[in-house]
Each structure stands twice: as structure tokens, then as C-alpha cells.
Scaffold this motif. Structure first.
Motif, PDB file in Angstrom:
ATOM      1  N   PRO A 119       0.805  -1.225   0.000  1.00  0.00           N
ATOM      2  CA  PRO A 119       0.000   0.000   0.000  1.00  0.00           C
ATOM      3  C   PRO A 119       0.840   1.279   0.000  1.00  0.00           C
ATOM      4  O   PRO A 119       0.472   2.270  -0.620  1.00  0.00           O
ATOM      5  CB  PRO A 119      -0.831  -0.106   1.280  1.00  0.00           C
ATOM      6  N   TRP A 120       1.976   1.244   0.694  1.00  0.00           N
ATOM      7  CA  TRP A 120       2.850   2.416   0.690  1.00  0.00           C
ATOM      8  C   TRP A 120       3.424   2.661  -0.691  1.00  0.00           C
ATOM      9  O   TRP A 120       3.536   3.810  -1.134  1.00  0.00           O
ATOM     10  CB  TRP A 120       3.985   2.256   1.709  1.00  0.00           C
ATOM     11  N   LEU A 121       3.774   1.617  -1.378  1.00  0.00           N
ATOM     12  CA  LEU A 121       4.271   1.745  -2.743  1.00  0.00           C
ATOM     13  C   LEU A 121       3.186   2.315  -3.650  1.00  0.00           C
ATOM     14  O   LEU A 121       3.444   3.220  -4.459  1.00  0.00           O
ATOM     15  CB  LEU A 121       4.743   0.383  -3.268  1.00  0.00           C
ATOM     16  N   LEU A 122       1.973   1.818  -3.506  1.00  0.00           N
ATOM     17  CA  LEU A 122       0.858   2.327  -4.305  1.00  0.00           C
ATOM     18  C   LEU A 122       0.566   3.789  -3.954  1.00  0.00           C
ATOM     19  O   LEU A 122       0.195   4.585  -4.819  1.00  0.00           O
ATOM     20  CB  LEU A 122      -0.389   1.467  -4.086  1.00  0.00           C
ATOM     21  N   PHE A 123       0.733   4.124  -2.677  1.00  0.00           N
ATOM     22  CA  PHE A 123       0.507   5.496  -2.245  1.00  0.00           C
ATOM     23  C   PHE A 123       1.493   6.453  -2.925  1.00  0.00           C
ATOM     24  O   PHE A 123       1.129   7.576  -3.300  1.00  0.00           O
ATOM     25  CB  PHE A 123       0.634   5.577  -0.722  1.00  0.00           C
ATOM     26  N   LEU A 124       2.736   6.016  -3.109  1.00  0.00           N
ATOM     27  CA  LEU A 124       3.732   6.853  -3.774  1.00  0.00           C
ATOM     28  C   LEU A 124       3.319   7.208  -5.205  1.00  0.00           C
ATOM     29  O   LEU A 124       3.605   8.293  -5.685  1.00  0.00           O
ATOM     30  CB  LEU A 124       5.092   6.139  -3.808  1.00  0.00           C
ATOM     31  N   PHE A 125       2.660   6.262  -5.855  1.00  0.00           N
ATOM     32  CA  PHE A 125       2.252   6.473  -7.248  1.00  0.00           C
ATOM     33  C   PHE A 125       0.751   6.685  -7.367  1.00  0.00           C
ATOM     34  O   PHE A 125       0.170   6.439  -8.421  1.00  0.00           O
ATOM     35  CB  PHE A 125       2.678   5.263  -8.097  1.00  0.00           C
ATOM     36  N   SER A 126       0.130   7.159  -6.305  1.00  0.00           N
ATOM     37  CA  SER A 126      -1.330   7.241  -6.278  1.00  0.00           C
ATOM     38  C   SER A 126      -1.907   8.139  -7.364  1.00  0.00           C
ATOM     39  O   SER A 126      -2.932   7.811  -7.955  1.00  0.00           O
ATOM     40  CB  SER A 126      -1.813   7.697  -4.906  1.00  0.00           C
ATOM     41  N   THR A 127      -1.279   9.255  -7.663  1.00  0.00           N
ATOM     42  CA  THR A 127      -1.808  10.154  -8.687  1.00  0.00           C
ATOM     43  C   THR A 127      -1.787   9.478 -10.055  1.00  0.00           C
ATOM     44  O   THR A 127      -2.791   9.484 -10.770  1.00  0.00           O
ATOM     45  CB  THR A 127      -0.983  11.453  -8.736  1.00  0.00           C
ATOM     46  N   HIS A 128      -0.673   8.870 -10.387  1.00  0.00           N
ATOM     47  CA  HIS A 128      -0.568   8.184 -11.678  1.00  0.00           C
ATOM     48  C   HIS A 128      -1.505   6.975 -11.732  1.00  0.00           C
ATOM     49  O   HIS A 128      -2.145   6.725 -12.756  1.00  0.00           O
ATOM     50  CB  HIS A 128       0.872   7.716 -11.929  1.00  0.00           C
ATOM     51  N   LEU A 129      -1.570   6.265 -10.632  1.00  0.00           N
ATOM     52  CA  LEU A 129      -2.436   5.088 -10.564  1.00  0.00           C
ATOM     53  C   LEU A 129      -3.900   5.494 -10.673  1.00  0.00           C
ATOM     54  O   LEU A 129      -4.686   4.854 -11.389  1.00  0.00           O
ATOM     55  CB  LEU A 129      -2.179   4.345  -9.252  1.00  0.00           C
ATOM     56  N   GLU A 130      -4.265   6.562 -10.007  1.00  0.00           N
ATOM     57  CA  GLU A 130      -5.643   7.052 -10.057  1.00  0.00           C
ATOM     58  C   GLU A 130      -6.014   7.478 -11.476  1.00  0.00           C
ATOM     59  O   GLU A 130      -7.090   7.135 -11.965  1.00  0.00           O
ATOM     60  CB  GLU A 130      -5.803   8.224  -9.096  1.00  0.00           C
ATOM     61  N   ASN A 131      -5.125   8.199 -12.136  1.00  0.00           N
ATOM     62  CA  ASN A 131      -5.385   8.605 -13.515  1.00  0.00           C
ATOM     63  C   ASN A 131      -5.550   7.405 -14.437  1.00  0.00           C
ATOM     64  O   ASN A 131      -6.399   7.390 -15.320  1.00  0.00           O
ATOM     65  CB  ASN A 131      -4.266   9.502 -14.043  1.00  0.00           C
ATOM     66  N   PHE A 132      -4.742   6.382 -14.221  1.00  0.00           N
ATOM     67  CA  PHE A 132      -4.795   5.193 -15.065  1.00  0.00           C
ATOM     68  C   PHE A 132      -6.048   4.352 -14.802  1.00  0.00           C
ATOM     69  O   PHE A 132      -6.730   3.928 -15.726  1.00  0.00           O
ATOM     70  CB  PHE A 132      -3.534   4.342 -14.845  1.00  0.00           C
ATOM     71  N   LEU A 133      -6.376   4.151 -13.528  1.00  0.00           N
ATOM     72  CA  LEU A 133      -7.484   3.262 -13.174  1.00  0.00           C
ATOM     73  C   LEU A 133      -8.859   3.876 -13.404  1.00  0.00           C
ATOM     74  O   LEU A 133      -9.819   3.158 -13.694  1.00  0.00           O
ATOM     75  CB  LEU A 133      -7.363   2.824 -11.710  1.00  0.00           C
ATOM     76  N   PHE A 134      -8.982   5.187 -13.266  1.00  0.00           N
ATOM     77  CA  PHE A 134     -10.293   5.812 -13.346  1.00  0.00           C
ATOM     78  C   PHE A 134     -10.509   6.627 -14.625  1.00  0.00           C
ATOM     79  O   PHE A 134     -11.449   7.408 -14.695  1.00  0.00           O
ATOM     80  CB  PHE A 134     -10.522   6.706 -12.116  1.00  0.00           C
ATOM     81  N   GLN A 135      -9.676   6.432 -15.607  1.00  0.00           N
ATOM     82  CA  GLN A 135      -9.805   7.228 -16.823  1.00  0.00           C
ATOM     83  C   GLN A 135     -11.056   6.840 -17.613  1.00  0.00           C
ATOM     84  O   GLN A 135     -11.336   5.668 -17.817  1.00  0.00           O
ATOM     85  CB  GLN A 135      -8.562   7.081 -17.691  1.00  0.00           C
ATOM     86  N   ASP A 136     -11.806   7.817 -18.025  1.00  0.00           N
ATOM     87  CA  ASP A 136     -12.963   7.657 -18.914  1.00  0.00           C
ATOM     88  C   ASP A 136     -13.937   6.568 -18.467  1.00  0.00           C
ATOM     89  O   ASP A 136     -14.427   5.796 -19.284  1.00  0.00           O
ATOM     90  CB  ASP A 136     -12.486   7.365 -20.342  1.00  0.00           C
ATOM     91  N   GLY A 137     -14.233   6.500 -17.201  1.00  0.00           N
ATOM     92  CA  GLY A 137     -15.214   5.530 -16.714  1.00  0.00           C
ATOM     93  C   GLY A 137     -14.752   4.086 -16.838  1.00  0.00           C
ATOM     94  O   GLY A 137     -15.572   3.176 -16.892  1.00  0.00           O
ATOM     95  N   SER A 138     -13.474   3.874 -16.884  1.00  0.00           N
ATOM     96  CA  SER A 138     -12.913   2.529 -17.030  1.00  0.00           C
ATOM     97  C   SER A 138     -13.200   1.680 -15.788  1.00  0.00           C
ATOM     98  O   SER A 138     -13.313   2.192 -14.680  1.00  0.00           O
ATOM     99  CB  SER A 138     -11.398   2.629 -17.249  1.00  0.00           C
ATOM    100  N   MET A 139     -13.310   0.397 -15.999  1.00  0.00           N
ATOM    101  CA  MET A 139     -13.540  -0.542 -14.907  1.00  0.00           C
ATOM    102  C   MET A 139     -12.235  -1.193 -14.441  1.00  0.00           C
ATOM    103  O   MET A 139     -12.252  -2.172 -13.710  1.00  0.00           O
ATOM    104  CB  MET A 139     -14.527  -1.633 -15.344  1.00  0.00           C
ATOM    105  N   LEU A 140     -11.107  -0.627 -14.843  1.00  0.00           N
ATOM    106  CA  LEU A 140      -9.813  -1.184 -14.434  1.00  0.00           C
ATOM    107  C   LEU A 140      -9.646  -1.194 -12.918  1.00  0.00           C
ATOM    108  O   LEU A 140      -9.012  -2.098 -12.369  1.00  0.00           O
ATOM    109  CB  LEU A 140      -8.667  -0.399 -15.063  1.00  0.00           C
ATOM    110  N   TRP A 141     -10.207  -0.207 -12.229  1.00  0.00           N
ATOM    111  CA  TRP A 141     -10.088  -0.138 -10.783  1.00  0.00           C
ATOM    112  C   TRP A 141     -10.676  -1.368 -10.112  1.00  0.00           C
ATOM    113  O   TRP A 141     -10.173  -1.852  -9.107  1.00  0.00           O
ATOM    114  CB  TRP A 141     -10.734   1.133 -10.230  1.00  0.00           C
TER     115      TRP A 141
END
Length: 140
Positions: A71-93
Motif C-alpha cells: 500500500p505504501w508503494l501504491l501510495f507513492l504512485f497514487s496520482t498516476h495510478l488514479e489517472n490510469f485506473l479511473f480514466q474515462d469511466g474505465s472498470m480497471l479499478w
């Protein structure tokens, strides 16, 4: 019937159903085989195995450290991860969350199983060494 009491209670219920065949149950036969094997080993070698089992038991603590570090590793990249997972209503999250939770559950189960087996073997070895010490056995 499904219950949450764990394996110890399940074994107890199984043994209680077959009191005349307790020694023949798979649970006790496996333990007897392991114990017989350890009894056939010289005391000084058995002590070395005991030390190795302690190392294995303590070394399995790496899994929880690993699980809590993710989780700490994911927290470091949270902005990039958030942009990738939630882009355009994607279900990747959803896939990411399911895979992460599955991985988390599997590693925690593995940790506790490994810890339990190491404790099991350590206890058997300790009992054999103690019995030999009390009897004045010199199997070295």
C-alpha cells in the motif's frame, strides 16, 4: 454444516465421531509419521533441524512486511495510478482491486499456514529432545 471454528474443532469433531479408530485417523497418522521420522534422527542433528525450523518460522514474517509495504508503494504512485485506473469511466479499478485483495488474502493465508507448520515441527522436535534429555539418552 459450515462453521468458523477452524481446523482444531473440525479435527475434534472427526475424532469424536470415531472414538474407536482415533489412532487410525489421517490427522494422527500424519503426525505419527513425522514424529517417528524425527525420533530416528540423532539428537545433535535433530538440534540442527530444530534451529532451522526456528529460522523458517521467524522468516515467514517477511510476508506480512511485504503485504504492508505494497500500500505504501501504491501510495507513492497514487496520482498516476488514479489517472490510469479511473480514466474515462474505465472498470480497471475493479480488476485491480480484486486482484490486489486476492493477492493479499493468499499471502496472509500462506503466512499463517507456514507459521503453523513450522511451530508444529518445532514442537515435535522439542518434545523428542526433552524426552531424550530426561531419559539420559545419548544419541549423538
Amino acid at each position: 454444516m459450515f462453521n468458523l471454528r477452524g481446523d482444531a474443532h473440525k479435527i475434534y469433531l472427526h475424532l469424536r465421531k470415531t472414538p474407536h479408530q482415533i489412532r487410525e485417523t489421517k490427522y494422527l497418522k500424519e503426525i505419527e509419521e513425522i514424529r517417528t521420522f524425527y525420533q530416528s534422527i540423532e539428537t545433535d542433528v535433530l538440534k540442527l533441524i530444530h534451529y532451522r525450523m526456528i529460522k523458517e518460522k521467524n522468516g515467514s514474517g517477511m510476508i506480512p512486511i511485504f503485504v504492508t509495504a505494497i500500500p505504501w508503494l501504491l501510495f507513492l504512485f497514487s496520482t498516476h495510478l488514479e489517472n490510469f485506473l479511473f480514466q474515462d469511466g474505465s472498470m480497471l479499478w475493479l480488476f485491480f482491486s480484486l486482484i490486489y485483495l486476492l493477492f493479499l488474502v493468499i499471502t496472509v493465508i500462506l503466512h499463517f499456514r507456514e507459521n503453523a507448520w513450522a511451530a508444529f515441527h518445532t514442537e515435535i522436535i522439542q518434545d523428542i529432545i526433552q524426552e531424550r534429555n530426561e531419559a539420559g539418552f545419548t544419541g549423538e
